[in-house]
Design an enzyme around this catalytic site. Structure first.
Site, mmCIF file in Angstrom:
data_model
loop_
_atom_site.group_PDB
_atom_site.id
_atom_site.type_symbol
_atom_site.label_atom_id
_atom_site.label_comp_id
_atom_site.label_asym_id
_atom_site.label_seq_id
_atom_site.Cartn_x
_atom_site.Cartn_y
_atom_site.Cartn_z
ATOM 1 N N GLU B 247 -2.807 -10.834 4.832
ATOM 2 C CA GLU B 247 -3.716 -11.436 5.811
ATOM 3 C C GLU B 247 -2.888 -12.516 6.476
ATOM 4 O O GLU B 247 -2.465 -13.466 5.823
ATOM 5 C CB GLU B 247 -4.932 -11.969 5.054
ATOM 6 C CG GLU B 247 -6.052 -12.414 5.939
ATOM 7 C CD GLU B 247 -6.011 -13.898 6.153
ATOM 8 O OE1 GLU B 247 -5.285 -14.331 7.080
ATOM 9 O OE2 GLU B 247 -6.687 -14.620 5.410
ATOM 10 N N CYS B 284 -6.603 -19.786 9.026
ATOM 11 C CA CYS B 284 -6.176 -18.548 9.684
ATOM 12 C C CYS B 284 -7.154 -18.158 10.784
ATOM 13 O O CYS B 284 -6.818 -17.366 11.650
ATOM 14 C CB CYS B 284 -6.014 -17.420 8.682
ATOM 15 S SG CYS B 284 -7.424 -17.236 7.601
#
Lengths: 478, 478
Positions: B247, B284
């Site tokens: 990720e 993120c």
């Protein structure tokens, strides 16, 4: 202008067929792909209801073309009418199976609510098509793993446009099926970009160009380990890597335990003889490794298996190249000093698959990596084990497998150990049966640890194969 | 003997901490891994009930160690107590969430029967652990994406042993959590091989050796695109390739439409200012790209956003290296001739994250690839669009994204188009909200097309993240 053409093999004349098929040019395929990309409306409009309608249309089209299809299929593949009927029914059932999966709402959105900072927020998880899926058809199932095979149907069921590469040895069958699908799309006013069929040239440069173009989002492949790994490597190295589901076959070990074998030697010899030789053993789940006990029952079983296989008919192999490749495997394996040849029985013509049984010791099997490679044809390797220690060593030496078969009952003390090792190595375990015959089911898992497949988390057969081509998206507060 | 050691950064003294942490040797980690492999009994005995018990034990252990954990966490990460509490509660909730997923039978076997050749055959589809999972922790969530983060919990929930690499800038926190997990395993008489914690050296050679050893079956990673891609390439090239779920973060575009923006300029400026600057924007899902209309409302919004961000406090960045890397991004982006600097506001000390707003034209954004790279810190890029054509061009130029946020209402004509493009590019769409705050839900999808994650079919957050580490096996006729 194409520089070369293909002839399929005519299994009636045992020569190349007169019909010449010309490969598609890279430009023409890329252009079609481009149209499939820009046709955003068509892509978005491929609702679940339309997918169900499409499958129904394809079923009608296939039924209406069945006679012509049978004739092409048998001539090009050498598979007989009985097999055609089985495969045809499988394809129809598969379309119905996916239609019912969609009808039952399995791909519907999932809803949830959550209070965040005192405010209730809604969440919706939707199953989006992953994008354009390249499907590379297999030679051994000209229908069920090809132009309208499991990969194609599961990708369409997910809402993905399919780019299908015809297998060079059944282009006629492939083109005929493609035409039926194109007609079905057109009857529903769906974009022709949902199914793009092409014929590659001898160097497969169209397929490579398509993958390098960056326009493909996932790949479905059924075939050899070498080609599967080539595709995996190519797609992993792309600027934007894409998932490849490659189903690559395996040895499919069968472990026979003494208590169940006792007095059932004939039964299991017969079952396995059919499974090894039927359609020239050209199945990814053909039992290629038979592990049997070193005792009276094992000995009886072995003799009965040799006899049973010798009695089975020869079958045509699918095409001359697969025949040559198999013959090379047979020669190479038979030549190994450790191999004891129990049976070598050639057929009556140049395309027949030679029936072969070899025996090697536990130690030789473990030490010699060439015995761990699949021989795609009616060949099986027999390995005798003395005790549980032998068995543990043998099973632990195995690579990832599509299937593992256990012939045992509750009196066989080794059973729990065999299960505990094989469940880590295999995608499917079969008790007191044979591995061939992969049913289209919700509970089916057809795939296994590498090198039997590229990703052990996915199946190539059954409803859940759709998840290879589905990309979830969460909609928050919509 | 280790040749070097680590100091974490002490956010109170603004210097390296006095405590020295020594890396584990390759041999010692490989030996532990080997024990985890040979301990077959422990692996097989990790029943669903035991996994639930383990999560309950870990919750108790975390609660009892909370004060010491808070102190380590804040000192090493620079994140404040409020944030610690949020993250701690998230970790507890996550353990409960997975325990309830297991309790509700979501991982139970699925049964089916099918009549084959006149005989009813039973099929059972079981969810096996994929094997040993290497988890590489993230710097920005010292708990929730680290030693007891989502990857660890989902792998354990799947029944997989976890090999956890500590992040070098919160080794103290990591070791403390690992100790709690080890104690929990021991209280349940579970093998210590289910959780192996190690500290790598400066060249990360232990991690590389572990991966090359062939003993790891899957990888979970949260971090930068460069490291994520390195891991993907390394694992794809292994003799036996293994899946990597990486990720890797993204720009997380926010598209503002005029009708919803009208009279809500202040509201969205405030919401986004918090989302961009909170905890120094080290998320993120931080909104890094704000696409707003070229009109009166867009102009008001822009001015209010600049003002709101200028008013927000500065936060410490996680550690000196991430601070330097961010500062390089800021300098490089600000230096681009196309970039208009709207705000640059440094903090009071050497570890503060500089708040930055830049503006570029639609054309510059599309043409200059450096504007498509994530700057991990409190920076956002503003791009003004004139009309729908601009918007289509802008959105079409985007790479794969974890999230896409849309500020719009039913009067905004562009809304359907924006959704139709973003749903193909993003893993999660948010309407009239902010992308930060990834809730642990059944419907959560945290992942997206490459390069935001390595495989858009899987999520890193929520119950379904378990499927990254589950390998189905079909039992036929058992």
């Amino acid at each position: 202008m194409p520089t070369s053409f293909f002839n399929t093999f005519n299994h009636y004349t045992l020569e190349n067929d007169a019909v010449a098929y010309y490969p598609d040019s890279i430009d023409s395929v890329l252009q079609k792909l481009d149209q499939a990309t820009t046709n955003e409306a068509g892509f978005a409009d491929f609702s679940i209801e339309l997918r169900i309608s499409l499958f129904n249309e394809i079923i009608i089209a296939l039924q209406s073309g069945k006679d012509e299809l049978r004739s092409l299929y048998c001539r090009e593949s050498g598979l007989n009418e009985k097999r055609f009927n089985i495969e045809f029914e499988r394809v129809i059932y598969q379309l119905e199976h996916f239609a019912s999966f969609l009808k039952n709402g399995n791909l519907n959105e999932e809803f949830e609510k959550k209070v965040i900072n005192g405010k209730e927020i809604s969440f919706k998880r939707s199953n989006e098509p992953i994008g354009k899926v390249l499907v590379i058809g297999a030679s051994n199932f000209p229908l069920a793993y090809s132009a309208i095979g499991g990969d194609v149907v599961s990708a369409l069921a997910a809402g993905c446009p399919v780019i299908y590469k015809a297998h060079p040895y059944h282009i006629g069958t492939s083109l005929f099926v493609a035409k039926l699908i194109e007609t079905s799309l057109s009857r529903l006013s769906l974009s022709p970009g949902f199914y793009i069929h092409y014929t590659d040239n001898h160097s497969n440069s169209v397929t490579k160009s398509i993958l390098l173009s960056g326009q493909i989002d996932a790949v479905g492949f059924t075939g050899s380990q070498s080609v599967g790994r080539y595709l995996m490597d190519l797609c992993a190295a792309l600027p934007c890597p894409i998932p490849v589901f490659a189903e690559m076959g395996s040895l499919n070990p069968v472990v026979l335990c003494s208590k169940e074998l006792e007095n059932n030697e004939q039964k299991y010899a017969d079952l396995l003889a059919v499974s090894i030789t039927n359609d020239a053993g050209q199945f990814c789940t053909k039992p290629g490794l038979i592990i049997y006990p070193k005792n009276e029952h094992g000995e009886i079983f072995k003799e009965k298996l040799i006899y049973a296989i010798a009695q089975k008919p020869h079958f045509h192999m699918l095409h001359p190249i697969i025949h040559d490749r198999y013959q090379k495997s047979v020669n190479s394996l038979s030549k190994q000093t450790e191999a004891d040849v129990l049976l070598r029985q050639s057929g009556s013509n140049s395309i027949s698959g030679e029936k072969v049984l070899l025996k090697v010791s536990t130690k030789s099997f473990i030490d010699n990596s060439c015995f761990h490679e699949e021989a795609f044809g009616p060949l099986a390797l027999l390995v005798e084990y003395c005790d549980e220690r032998d068995l543990v060593a043998l099973l632990s030496s195995l690579n990832g497998q599509l299937t593992g078969t256990i012939i045992a009952n509750e009196h066989d003390q080794a059973l729990p150990m065999v299960i505990s090792i094989l469940r880590k190595k295999c995608g499917r375990l079969i008790l007191n049966g044979v591995p061939t015959g992969v049913n289209v089911l919700s509970t089916m898992h057809h795939g296994g640890p590498y090198p039997s497949s590229s990703d052990s988390r996915f199946t190539a057969v059954g409803q859940k194969s759709i998840y290879r081509f589905v990309r979830p998206v969460t909609f928050q507060n919509f």
